[in-house]
Design a protein around this motif. Structure first.
Motif, PDB file in Angstrom:
ATOM      1  N   LYS A   1       0.839  -1.198   0.000  1.00 23.69           N
ATOM      2  CA  LYS A   1       0.000   0.000   0.000  1.00 23.69           C
ATOM      3  C   LYS A   1       0.867   1.237   0.000  1.00 23.69           C
ATOM      4  O   LYS A   1       1.940   1.248   0.594  1.00 23.69           O
ATOM      5  N   ARG A   2       0.383   2.298  -0.644  1.00 20.74           N
ATOM      6  CA  ARG A   2       1.096   3.576  -0.642  1.00 20.74           C
ATOM      7  C   ARG A   2       0.072   4.692  -0.535  1.00 20.74           C
ATOM      8  O   ARG A   2      -1.104   4.506  -0.843  1.00 20.74           O
ATOM      9  N   SER A   3       0.548   5.864  -0.113  1.00 17.74           N
ATOM     10  CA  SER A   3      -0.331   7.032  -0.090  1.00 17.74           C
ATOM     11  C   SER A   3      -0.136   7.801  -1.383  1.00 17.74           C
ATOM     12  O   SER A   3       0.892   7.658  -2.043  1.00 17.74           O
ATOM     13  N   LYS A   4      -1.100   8.611  -1.750  1.00 19.67           N
ATOM     14  CA  LYS A   4      -1.048   9.340  -3.012  1.00 19.67           C
ATOM     15  C   LYS A   4      -0.255  10.637  -2.866  1.00 19.67           C
ATOM     16  O   LYS A   4      -0.153  11.197  -1.774  1.00 19.67           O
TER      17      LYS A   4
ATOM     18  N   ARG B   1      -6.807  11.409  -0.279  1.00 23.37           N
ATOM     19  CA  ARG B   1      -6.693  10.872   1.076  1.00 23.37           C
ATOM     20  C   ARG B   1      -6.583   9.355   1.096  1.00 23.37           C
ATOM     21  O   ARG B   1      -5.897   8.793   1.937  1.00 23.37           O
ATOM     22  N   THR B   2      -7.293   8.691   0.183  1.00 24.22           N
ATOM     23  CA  THR B   2      -7.365   7.235   0.232  1.00 24.22           C
ATOM     24  C   THR B   2      -6.046   6.621  -0.243  1.00 24.22           C
ATOM     25  O   THR B   2      -5.431   7.093  -1.186  1.00 24.22           O
ATOM     26  N   ALA B   3      -5.648   5.552   0.418  1.00 24.40           N
ATOM     27  CA  ALA B   3      -4.433   4.837   0.031  1.00 24.40           C
ATOM     28  C   ALA B   3      -4.733   3.970  -1.187  1.00 24.40           C
ATOM     29  O   ALA B   3      -5.883   3.608  -1.445  1.00 24.40           O
ATOM     30  N   THR B   4      -3.686   3.649  -1.930  1.00 26.05           N
ATOM     31  CA  THR B   4      -3.830   2.814  -3.121  1.00 26.05           C
ATOM     32  C   THR B   4      -2.708   1.786  -3.136  1.00 26.05           C
ATOM     33  O   THR B   4      -1.795   1.851  -2.313  1.00 26.05           O
ATOM     34  N   LEU B   5      -2.784   0.841  -4.050  1.00 32.02           N
ATOM     35  CA  LEU B   5      -1.775  -0.210  -4.131  1.00 32.02           C
ATOM     36  C   LEU B   5      -0.675   0.179  -5.108  1.00 32.02           C
ATOM     37  O   LEU B   5      -0.905   0.906  -6.064  1.00 32.02           O
ATOM     38  N   VAL B   6       0.517  -0.318  -4.857  1.00 31.36           N
ATOM     39  CA  VAL B   6       1.656  -0.104  -5.742  1.00 31.36           C
ATOM     40  C   VAL B   6       1.474  -0.991  -6.972  1.00 31.36           C
ATOM     41  O   VAL B   6       0.970  -2.116  -6.859  1.00 31.36           O
ATOM     42  N   SER B   7       1.879  -0.494  -8.140  1.00 27.82           N
ATOM     43  CA  SER B   7       1.735  -1.280  -9.362  1.00 27.82           C
ATOM     44  C   SER B   7       2.638  -2.514  -9.317  1.00 27.82           C
ATOM     45  O   SER B   7       3.641  -2.546  -8.601  1.00 27.82           O
ATOM     46  N   LYS B   8       2.267  -3.529 -10.095  1.00 36.30           N
ATOM     47  CA  LYS B   8       3.021  -4.784 -10.107  1.00 36.30           C
ATOM     48  C   LYS B   8       4.466  -4.584 -10.546  1.00 36.30           C
ATOM     49  O   LYS B   8       5.372  -5.255 -10.054  1.00 36.30           O
ATOM     50  N   THR B   9       4.692  -3.644 -11.467  1.00 36.42           N
ATOM     51  CA  THR B   9       6.041  -3.423 -11.979  1.00 36.42           C
ATOM     52  C   THR B   9       6.969  -2.853 -10.918  1.00 36.42           C
ATOM     53  O   THR B   9       8.177  -3.093 -10.959  1.00 36.42           O
ATOM     54  N   GLU B  10       6.439  -2.107  -9.965  1.00 38.99           N
ATOM     55  CA  GLU B  10       7.260  -1.492  -8.919  1.00 38.99           C
ATOM     56  C   GLU B  10       7.375  -2.348  -7.666  1.00 38.99           C
ATOM     57  O   GLU B  10       8.216  -2.076  -6.802  1.00 38.99           O
ATOM     58  N   GLN B  11       6.534  -3.376  -7.531  1.00 33.12           N
ATOM     59  CA  GLN B  11       6.533  -4.176  -6.303  1.00 33.12           C
ATOM     60  C   GLN B  11       7.877  -4.837  -6.029  1.00 33.12           C
ATOM     61  O   GLN B  11       8.318  -4.878  -4.888  1.00 33.12           O
TER      62      GLN B  11
END
Length: 65
Positions: free
Chosen positions: A23-26, A45-55
């Motif tokens: 998870k990351r913040s915007k 405000r809402t958190a989002t997931l990191v893309s697969k390429t950056e994981q």
């Protein structure tokens, strides 16, 4: 083999979910908020997931997460 050091900057910015996703913040939520619509700042405000390429890169920085 010595222990691997955790990247402290990354540790403060990312959290791991129960399923192992990261998870990351915007961005763009720190200053000059008067020029941004309230709808936009609400969505930031809402958190989002990191893309697969950056994981993979982030998992290298956080070996024990």
């Amino acid at each position: 083999m010595p222990k691997i050091k955790t990247h402290r900057g990354a540790a403060k910015r990312f959290k791991v979910t129960g399923t192992g996703k990261i998870k990351r913040s915007k961005a763009y939520k720190s200053h000059i908020l008067t020029g941004k619509p309230s709808k936009r700042t609400r969505k930031l405000r809402t958190a989002t997931l990191v893309s697969k390429t950056e994981q993979g890169n982030i998992k290298k920085l956080l070996p024990y997460m």
